[in-house]
Design a protein around this motif. Sequence first.
Motif, PDB file in Angstrom:
ATOM      1  N   PHE A  33       0.829  -1.204   0.000  1.00  0.00           N
ATOM      2  CA  PHE A  33       0.000   0.000   0.000  1.00  0.00           C
ATOM      3  C   PHE A  33       0.865   1.256   0.000  1.00  0.00           C
ATOM      4  O   PHE A  33       0.635   2.188  -0.763  1.00  0.00           O
ATOM      5  N   THR A  34       1.849   1.276   0.889  1.00  0.00           N
ATOM      6  CA  THR A  34       2.632   2.509   1.032  1.00  0.00           C
ATOM      7  C   THR A  34       3.628   2.704  -0.099  1.00  0.00           C
ATOM      8  O   THR A  34       4.054   3.831  -0.344  1.00  0.00           O
ATOM      9  N   THR A  35       3.992   1.638  -0.792  1.00  0.00           N
ATOM     10  CA  THR A  35       4.944   1.836  -1.885  1.00  0.00           C
ATOM     11  C   THR A  35       4.253   2.106  -3.219  1.00  0.00           C
ATOM     12  O   THR A  35       4.642   3.015  -3.944  1.00  0.00           O
ATOM     13  N   GLN A  36       3.194   1.314  -3.523  1.00  0.00           N
ATOM     14  CA  GLN A  36       2.561   1.537  -4.826  1.00  0.00           C
ATOM     15  C   GLN A  36       1.207   2.217  -4.729  1.00  0.00           C
ATOM     16  O   GLN A  36       0.607   2.548  -5.758  1.00  0.00           O
ATOM     17  N   GLY A  37       0.700   2.388  -3.510  1.00  0.00           N
ATOM     18  CA  GLY A  37      -0.623   2.972  -3.354  1.00  0.00           C
ATOM     19  C   GLY A  37      -1.681   1.899  -3.159  1.00  0.00           C
ATOM     20  O   GLY A  37      -1.495   0.754  -3.561  1.00  0.00           O
ATOM     21  N   TYR A  38      -2.791   2.308  -2.540  1.00  0.00           N
ATOM     22  CA  TYR A  38      -3.837   1.357  -2.180  1.00  0.00           C
ATOM     23  C   TYR A  38      -4.581   0.815  -3.399  1.00  0.00           C
ATOM     24  O   TYR A  38      -4.717  -0.387  -3.570  1.00  0.00           O
ATOM     25  N   ARG A 122       2.866   7.062   7.329  1.00  0.00           N
ATOM     26  CA  ARG A 122       2.712   6.840   5.886  1.00  0.00           C
ATOM     27  C   ARG A 122       1.326   6.283   5.559  1.00  0.00           C
ATOM     28  O   ARG A 122       0.688   6.706   4.601  1.00  0.00           O
ATOM     29  N   MET A 123       0.871   5.339   6.399  1.00  0.00           N
ATOM     30  CA  MET A 123      -0.464   4.781   6.185  1.00  0.00           C
ATOM     31  C   MET A 123      -1.526   5.871   6.357  1.00  0.00           C
ATOM     32  O   MET A 123      -2.478   5.936   5.592  1.00  0.00           O
ATOM     33  N   TYR A 124      -1.338   6.698   7.351  1.00  0.00           N
ATOM     34  CA  TYR A 124      -2.325   7.750   7.611  1.00  0.00           C
ATOM     35  C   TYR A 124      -2.420   8.709   6.425  1.00  0.00           C
ATOM     36  O   TYR A 124      -3.509   9.081   5.989  1.00  0.00           O
ATOM     37  N   ARG A 125      -1.260   9.084   5.906  1.00  0.00           N
ATOM     38  CA  ARG A 125      -1.263   9.982   4.740  1.00  0.00           C
ATOM     39  C   ARG A 125      -1.961   9.321   3.561  1.00  0.00           C
ATOM     40  O   ARG A 125      -2.666   9.969   2.798  1.00  0.00           O
ATOM     41  N   MET A 126      -1.730   8.019   3.440  1.00  0.00           N
ATOM     42  CA  MET A 126      -2.347   7.285   2.335  1.00  0.00           C
ATOM     43  C   MET A 126      -3.865   7.280   2.483  1.00  0.00           C
ATOM     44  O   MET A 126      -4.594   7.518   1.528  1.00  0.00           O
ATOM     45  N   ILE A 127      -4.322   7.046   3.696  1.00  0.00           N
ATOM     46  CA  ILE A 127      -5.762   7.035   3.950  1.00  0.00           C
ATOM     47  C   ILE A 127      -6.368   8.388   3.590  1.00  0.00           C
ATOM     48  O   ILE A 127      -7.380   8.470   2.910  1.00  0.00           O
ATOM     49  N   LEU A 133     -10.585   5.330   0.797  1.00  0.00           N
ATOM     50  CA  LEU A 133     -10.140   5.092   2.172  1.00  0.00           C
ATOM     51  C   LEU A 133     -10.549   6.244   3.083  1.00  0.00           C
ATOM     52  O   LEU A 133     -10.924   6.026   4.236  1.00  0.00           O
ATOM     53  N   LEU A 134     -10.474   7.451   2.561  1.00  0.00           N
ATOM     54  CA  LEU A 134     -10.910   8.598   3.360  1.00  0.00           C
ATOM     55  C   LEU A 134     -12.365   8.431   3.752  1.00  0.00           C
ATOM     56  O   LEU A 134     -12.743   8.644   4.906  1.00  0.00           O
ATOM     57  N   ALA A 135     -13.155   7.995   2.795  1.00  0.00           N
ATOM     58  CA  ALA A 135     -14.572   7.769   3.077  1.00  0.00           C
ATOM     59  C   ALA A 135     -14.731   6.747   4.192  1.00  0.00           C
ATOM     60  O   ALA A 135     -15.458   6.971   5.167  1.00  0.00           O
ATOM     61  N   ALA A 136     -14.036   5.646   4.075  1.00  0.00           N
ATOM     62  CA  ALA A 136     -14.123   4.604   5.103  1.00  0.00           C
ATOM     63  C   ALA A 136     -13.654   5.139   6.450  1.00  0.00           C
ATOM     64  O   ALA A 136     -14.250   4.850   7.492  1.00  0.00           O
ATOM     65  N   HIS A 137     -12.604   5.929   6.419  1.00  0.00           N
ATOM     66  CA  HIS A 137     -12.065   6.501   7.652  1.00  0.00           C
ATOM     67  C   HIS A 137     -13.108   7.362   8.350  1.00  0.00           C
ATOM     68  O   HIS A 137     -13.302   7.280   9.569  1.00  0.00           O
ATOM     69  N   TRP A 184      -1.529  17.171  11.250  1.00  0.00           N
ATOM     70  CA  TRP A 184      -0.372  16.356  11.610  1.00  0.00           C
ATOM     71  C   TRP A 184       0.110  15.566  10.397  1.00  0.00           C
ATOM     72  O   TRP A 184       1.305  15.496  10.124  1.00  0.00           O
ATOM     73  N   GLY A 185      -0.845  15.022   9.658  1.00  0.00           N
ATOM     74  CA  GLY A 185      -0.486  14.237   8.480  1.00  0.00           C
ATOM     75  C   GLY A 185       0.235  15.077   7.437  1.00  0.00           C
ATOM     76  O   GLY A 185       1.140  14.604   6.755  1.00  0.00           O
ATOM     77  N   ARG A 186      -0.184  16.347   7.335  1.00  0.00           N
ATOM     78  CA  ARG A 186       0.419  17.202   6.315  1.00  0.00           C
ATOM     79  C   ARG A 186       1.777  17.760   6.742  1.00  0.00           C
ATOM     80  O   ARG A 186       2.617  18.064   5.911  1.00  0.00           O
ATOM     81  N   GLY A 187       1.957  17.907   8.062  1.00  0.00           N
ATOM     82  CA  GLY A 187       3.199  18.510   8.562  1.00  0.00           C
ATOM     83  C   GLY A 187       4.400  17.598   8.382  1.00  0.00           C
ATOM     84  O   GLY A 187       4.261  16.446   7.968  1.00  0.00           O
ATOM     85  N   ARG A 188       5.558  18.128   8.717  1.00  0.00           N
ATOM     86  CA  ARG A 188       6.766  17.288   8.570  1.00  0.00           C
ATOM     87  C   ARG A 188       7.169  16.611   9.882  1.00  0.00           C
ATOM     88  O   ARG A 188       7.946  15.672   9.877  1.00  0.00           O
ATOM     89  N   ASP A 189       6.615  17.090  11.001  1.00  0.00           N
ATOM     90  CA  ASP A 189       6.901  16.439  12.279  1.00  0.00           C
ATOM     91  C   ASP A 189       6.132  15.135  12.379  1.00  0.00           C
ATOM     92  O   ASP A 189       4.935  15.123  12.613  1.00  0.00           O
ATOM     93  N   GLY A 190       6.837  14.027  12.194  1.00  0.00           N
ATOM     94  CA  GLY A 190       6.164  12.735  12.181  1.00  0.00           C
ATOM     95  C   GLY A 190       6.029  12.113  13.554  1.00  0.00           C
ATOM     96  O   GLY A 190       5.395  11.081  13.697  1.00  0.00           O
ATOM     97  N   ASP A 191       6.612  12.741  14.560  1.00  0.00           N
ATOM     98  CA  ASP A 191       6.596  12.112  15.876  1.00  0.00           C
ATOM     99  C   ASP A 191       5.251  12.287  16.572  1.00  0.00           C
ATOM    100  O   ASP A 191       4.439  13.127  16.196  1.00  0.00           O
TER     101      ASP A 191
END
Lengths: 221, 221
Positions: A33-38, A122-127, A133-137, A184-191
Motif C-alpha cells: 500500500f505505502t509503496t505503490q498505493g492502495y 505513511r499509512m495515515y497519509r495514504m488514507i 479510504l478517506l470515506a471509510a475513515h 499532523w499528516g500534512r506537517g513534517r513532524d512525524g513524531d
Amino acid sequence: MTDGQRAAHPTGLRERKKRRTRDALLHAAFDLFTTQGYEKTTVDEIVDAVEVSQRTFFRYFASKEEAAFAIQEAMESYFLAQLRRRPADEAPFDAMRNAVLCAWNSIGEVIEEIATVELHLRMYRMIESTPSLLAAHLRRCSDLENQIALLIAGREGLDVDEDPRPRVAVAAFSGVMRVTGQLWGRGRDGDVDSLRVLTEAYLDQLGPALAGNWRTGTGPV
Amino acid sequence: MTDGQRAAHPTGLRERKKRRTRDALLHAAFDLFTTQGYEKTTVDEIVDAVEVSQRTFFRYFASKEEAAFAIQEAMESYFLAQLRRRPADEAPFDAMRNAVLCAWNSIGEVIEEIATVELHLRMYRMIESTPSLLAAHLRRCSDLENQIALLIAGREGLDVDEDPRPRVAVAAFSGVMRVTGQLWGRGRDGDVDSLRVLTEAYLDQLGPALAGNWRTGTGPV
DNA sequence: TTGTCAACTGTCAGAGGCTGACACTAATCT
DNA sequence: AGATTAGTGTCAGCCTCTGACAGTTGACAA
C-alpha cells in the motif's frame, strides 16, 4: 510489558500460526500500500507475497479496506479505554480532552505492537489521500463519535435522544480532532509528541473560534 | 421561476435527449434504490428499466454511488450559494448559521427540480443506513467543510493554514449539522420546516454544550 | 498412538462494479 | 449534402468479494 503482551496471545500452535499469517498479510499489505498505493495494489499481489490463497485473505479481513485500518483500529480502542478511565467528576468536555491527551502520551507503544510510528504516518497519509479510504475513515470516526456520545451521556445520566448536548459536544470535539489529525499528516513532524501538542492547541481554540468577532481580542495561533 | 429554470437548459435536441436519459436513469435508480435497497440493486437493473446499455450509465455517472447523491449535490451547492451571499460584516459563525437557515427556507424548491421532498427523505434514510453510502456521504461532507473553511477564511482575510479558527469553527458547525441531519432522518416529521427548526435549536446548543458543567444552570432542550 | 473432531486452507465457479477499445448512429456545422 | 463530432452499443477483461466443497492439519481423548 513485552511479557504482558505475549501473555495476551499465549495459546497453542494453531492460534500462533493464525496470528502469524494475519501479521504477514498485514505487513505485506502495508508494504505494498505505502509503496505503490492502495488502489494499485491488488489482493492477489498481497496473497502472492505471503503465499496463501485469495480466499484466505478474505477469511482474515472482510475487505481489502479492513486490512488498511488495523493501526487506526488499535488507536481508537485505546482512546476509548482512556475515556472510560476518566474520573466521574470531570466535566464532559474536560473528560474527552484529557482522555485524548493521555492517550496520545502513550500511543507510540500501542502502534509499535503492530507496526512502527513512521509506517503509521505513511499509512495515515495514504488514507487521507485515497478517496475510498478517506470515506471509510470518516465512517469509522462517525462510529467512534457515536460510542463516545453514549459514554458521555452515561456519565452524566442522560439519554442521547432526549438531550442534544452529548451529541453536539462530541460532534464539535471530534470535528477538532479530525482537523488536528489532518494537520499532523500534512506537517513534517512525524513524531507522536507533535500530535499531542497540536491537539492541545486546537482544542483550546474551540471557545475562541465560536466567539463572535475574530477581528478583536484573541490573536491567532 | 419555472421559466427561468427552463432557460437554464435551452439548447438543441442533442442536449435535451441527454438530459432526458440522465433524468430517466436517475429516477429509475431512485426508484429501485428506495424500494429494494442500494446494495441489492444492480446497475444492470437500472439500465434495463431505461433500456440503455450499462456502458451508457457509466458515462453519465462515474459510479453507481454518484447516482445516489444527485439530490444531496444540489442541496450542498445551494447552501454554498447562500453562504457566499452573506453580508461581509457578519461574524463567521453567524454567517454560517444564517446561511443554513436561509437555505433551509427554500430548499424545498431546489429538491423539487430533481425529485420530491418525500423521495429525498427516503433517499436520505437509505444513505444513512447503508454503510458504503454513509461513508461516501461523510467524505462529501468533508469536501464541503473544506470549501466552507476557505470561504470563511477569505471573508476574514485569513489563511487556513496559519490560523486554526476557520477550520475549527467549521468543524464544530458541520458536526452539529450532521447531528441534526441524522435526527431529522430518524424523526417522523418529513417536512423541510422541521429540519429548519431542528437546525436552529441545535446550533443554539453549541455554546452550552461546550460549557463546563451540565449539571447546573442551562436545562436540557 | 491412534482415531475423531473441529478449524483452517485451497480450488473452483460466479456475481457485480467498472474500464478501454472500437464501430455505429445521429445531431450539428459549413 | 457532406464532413464533423457527440453519444451509444458491444465486447472483452480486470478486480473485489462470496458460496460450495474438498483437503489438510492441529487439538484432544481413548
